[in-house]
Enzyme design. Structure first.
Site, mmCIF file in Angstrom:
data_model
loop_
_atom_site.group_PDB
_atom_site.id
_atom_site.type_symbol
_atom_site.label_atom_id
_atom_site.label_comp_id
_atom_site.label_asym_id
_atom_site.label_seq_id
_atom_site.Cartn_x
_atom_site.Cartn_y
_atom_site.Cartn_z
ATOM 1 N N ALA A 177 0.846 -1.200 0.000
ATOM 2 C CA ALA A 177 0.000 0.000 0.000
ATOM 3 C C ALA A 177 0.883 1.252 0.000
ATOM 4 C CB ALA A 177 -0.913 -0.003 1.217
ATOM 5 N N CYS A 183 -5.077 28.237 16.925
ATOM 6 C CA CYS A 183 -4.392 27.904 15.674
ATOM 7 C C CYS A 183 -2.953 27.553 16.019
ATOM 8 C CB CYS A 183 -4.402 29.084 14.721
ATOM 9 S SG CYS A 183 -6.029 29.776 14.548
#
Ligand code: PLP
Length: 726
Positions: free
Chosen positions: A458, A545
């Site tokens: 993957a 933030c």
């Protein structure tokens, strides 16, 4: 036919898209919708879960007893009188949250979260428990003096916390400790209502003004002791006390050789930040003697740091200090008090071990007994009169009484594929030959349930596709489809689900600053739904933030917290939470409020005080104040909200005012701006105002009548409520 067997097998637990993928059957409908249905099976298990399971899982008895437990409804309750609390006196935290956050129109207080719930009864119980621990040690050991504690206000300077401590401690002469001029001012004014014998201990670095204030406090008949932290302070004390004609009471802070090696011990030892060395102590004695003031020296203080891990270390420190005390007495000082500083620890993780900063290996009684024993031992050997024992426990007094409650707003979805469909032919179409081989190998490994091999292919497939994308030979839809396929494979192959991120309506910098700054861990637990099995593991991410604004370490060494799915909330058992999910941070009553800053301009939480009441709801909100508004926090950084509002209002007139025939829009726009200054900075899920808001010409605003009604109902008044009984 192995592929088919595997297909059937996998399809039982795996999403249909995955079954199609490992069957390698590209004749299936090209887009197979992905739907996660695995949660249903788990739901049926929750009937086997009980509040007792949650209590054990979150170690509530370990860190919370005797003040917190889980009730039959699966909610956390506060036991205001500790072990003396009767069953009907327990206070359900979820009921408090509902009362406080419900709009005023339905009988609530209309306050926004986050919320600090203070329980003064718990504060009182802590104070009395500390006092009685020392009293019983003193009695048991035949100690010939008494204990007289002080509360170091730096742990939580909140007016009502300090006032309550003075009030609750008055019967046993409990005093205050200050470490700066404003702290001294507040201690002086609060102790005017205290016991006249209560000590006012003045620590911290001092200038002439500080010393002047402390001497003035003696003139005001407050039992003030100036503790010398630096040698030079003695000169100022001698000089100013002569000028004021006040006889001071002086203490010295000794730098002990005994060292506390934990995080909080860096103030201890010979190189510690505070206190006088042996040489300096002797020079101070000489100076006082020369000024005819040696009798003013009456107290010896030391502080080896917070969270003292064991009574062995404590005893070593007290013994050393008691020797210094005895020596000072021998040198002619009129010694009366040994002040052992703070450091009485809290068991944040319920482990009762002294191996980390998170826990301590003793309780209140062991602490008190160790201190009394050590002082008595030294003084008896030196035939020195037993001193008054003073301690400056902060953390141990205020931590438990305050609970921070905040809401999880959303959570990252369970690991679903990035696209909700796996369209194999579409994926294969754009891939390079190598990538197609990876894809084939991946499907073979998946069929054989070879987890590791799956991940390898993957990964390889993903890398190749990213390269192709960078070269411009793969479209963004195909790249997304490959990501989706890989997510799908890893979800099915590796059953353990990675932790989700829960977004919480909180600033960690403001409300849990010690987690961010020194990695201090506090117990965090959902305050309700504890009768349901927590099916998910999550970390908490705050509103700021800032990537540091997250909590990913929890008690018990965990890197994620067992949590309940937000999607399942609102069901029968979540009783009264209206589909909201509330978490509590416990034991945070010390230091967090004063250390917190205004990162991203998020201010402090709303605060309520709650008392036990024998009415139908078992509690009364005796005091309530909203947290700082946007305007308040802007002011902290020198902005002037009034001027800002005027600027924006003129701008609105200039740019939206000519919008003739749309007067309502303009007025509503301006009131929305005004309202924003007035509201707290935290997210609002559904206020009565936004529920009735209308969308008009791209402006999102309130219906003005509703807005005025909200204002009339008191939303803008100076928000203080007294004695609103629930
Ligand atoms: C911080 C401090 C305290 C309080 O310590 P806790 O560990 O919270 O009990 C007491 N005395 C002094 C001098 C301090 O600096």
């Amino acid at each position: 036919m192995p592929a088919l067997a595997c297909c059937v097998d996998a399809a039982a637990v795996a999403p249909p898209g995955y079954a199609a993928f490992i069957a390698g059957d590209s004749s299936l409908p090209s887009a197979v919708p992905f739907s996660a249905s695995t949660a249903d099976a788990a739901d049926s298990n929750s009937t086997h879960w009980s509040p007792a399971h949650s209590s054990a899982l979150y170690r509530i008895d370990g860190w919370g007893a005797p003040y917190f437990s889980v009730n039959n409804a699966g909610n956390i309750t506060v036991r205001p009188y500790g072990t003396d609390t009767l069953a009907h006196q327990e206070i359900d935290l979820l009921k408090i949250v509902k009362k406080v956050s419900d709009p005023k129109s339905v009988g609530g207080l209309g306050l926004q979260l986050p919320l600090i719930v203070r329980v003064p009864d718990v504060l009182k119980n802590r104070l009395e428990s500390l006092q009685s621990a020392f009293e019983s040690a003193i009695q048991a050991q035949g100690y010939e003096s008494h204990y007289r504690g002080v509360y170091p206000v730096k742990c939580n300077q909140d007016r009502f916390v300090v006032q309550d401590i003075v009030k609750f401690g008055a019967p046993f002469r409990f005093g205050l400790e200050a470490g700066s001029k404003p702290e001294l001012l507040l201690a002086m004014s609060c102790l005017c209502k205290g016991n006249p014998e209560a000590l006012l201990v003045c620590n911290g670095f001092k200038d002439a003004e500080y010393i002047f204030l402390a001497l003035l406090a003696r003139k005001l008949a407050l039992n003030t002791v100036i503790v010398l932290e630096e040698e030079e302070e003695v000169d100022l004390v001698i000089e100013i006390s002569k000028k004021l004609s006040v006889r001071p009471v002086i203490g010295v802070r000794a730098k002990l050789r005994t060292k506390h090696s934990g995080h909080f011990g860096s103030t201890s030892g010979e190189k510690g930040k505070f206190g006088l060395t042996t040489i300096q102590i002797l020079r101070v004695v000489k100076k006082l003697q020369d000024s005819g003031m040696l009798d003013c020296l009456q107290l010896l203080h030391f502080h080896i740091g917070s969270q003292i891990p064991s009574t062995a270390l404590l005893q070593a420190g007290v013994v050393e200090a008691a020797q210094i005390y005895s020596e000072l007495a021998r040198l002619g000082a009129d010694m009366k008090v040994i002040d052992i500083g703070g450091g009485l620890g809290i068991d944040y993780d319920g482990s009762k071990s002294g191996n980390s900063d998170l826990s301590v290996s003793y309780g209140l009684q062991e602490y008190a007994s160790a201190v009394v024993n050590a002082v008595r031992f030294v003084c008896d050997r030196k035939s020195i009169k037993h001193p008054i024992i003073c301690s400056e426990s902060g953390r141990a007094i205020v931590s438990h009484h305050s609970i921070l409650i905040f809401e999880a707003m959303s959570a990252t979805a369970p690991t679903t594929p990035a696209v909700n469909q796996v369209d194999l032919p579409f994926i294969l179409e754009g891939l390079s030959e190598d990538a197609r081989v990876d894809c084939w190998n991946l499907s073979q490994a998946a069929m054989r349930h070879e987890t590791e091999t799956c991940f390898v292919y993957a990964d390889q497939l993903k890398q190749r596709c990213v390269e192709q994308f960078k070269e411009g030979t793969l479209g963004i839809e195909q790249l997304a489809a490959v990501d989706g396929l890989c997510d799908l494979v890893s979800k099915v192959v590796d059953a353990s689900e990675p932790a989700r991120t829960y977004h919480v309506n909180l600033s960690i910098f403001t409300s849990i600053p010690d987690f961010w700054s020194i990695g201090q861990i506090f117990p965090i637990v959902p305050i309700h739904r504890l009768d349901e099995r927590p099916e998910v593991r999550g970390i908490l991410s705050d509103l700021t933030c800032d990537s540091d604004g997250k909590i990913d370490k929890f008690i018990g060494g965990e890197t994620s917290l067992p949590l309940h799915g937000l999607e399942g909330n609102g069901g029968g058992s979540s009783g009264g939470a209206n589909g909201r999910y509330y978490l509590g941070m416990f034991l945070g009553g010390a230091y967090q409020e004063s250390l917190g800053g205004v990162h991203n301009l998020f201010g402090g939480p709303s605060v309520v005080s709650v008392s036990q009441s024998d009415g139908p709801y078992s509690f009364a909100v005796t005091r309530a104040a909203p947290g700082p508004s946007c305007g308040d926090v802007l002011r902290v950084m020198q902005h002037e909200p009034e001027l800002m509002f005027e600027t924006l209002k003129h701008r609105a007139e200039e740019f939206c005012g000519q919008d003739h025939g749309n007067e309502g829009t303009h007025a509503a726009l301006v009131s929305t701006i005004a309202r924003s200054f007035h509201n707290m900075p935290y997210l609002v899920v559904a206020s009565p105002c936004s529920l009735t808001a209308m969308n008009n010409n791209g402006f999102y605003y309130c219906n003005e009548e509703d807005y005025n009604a909200a204002v009339d109902s008191g939303a803008s008044e100076d928000e203080q409520w007294s004695y609103c009984y629930a």
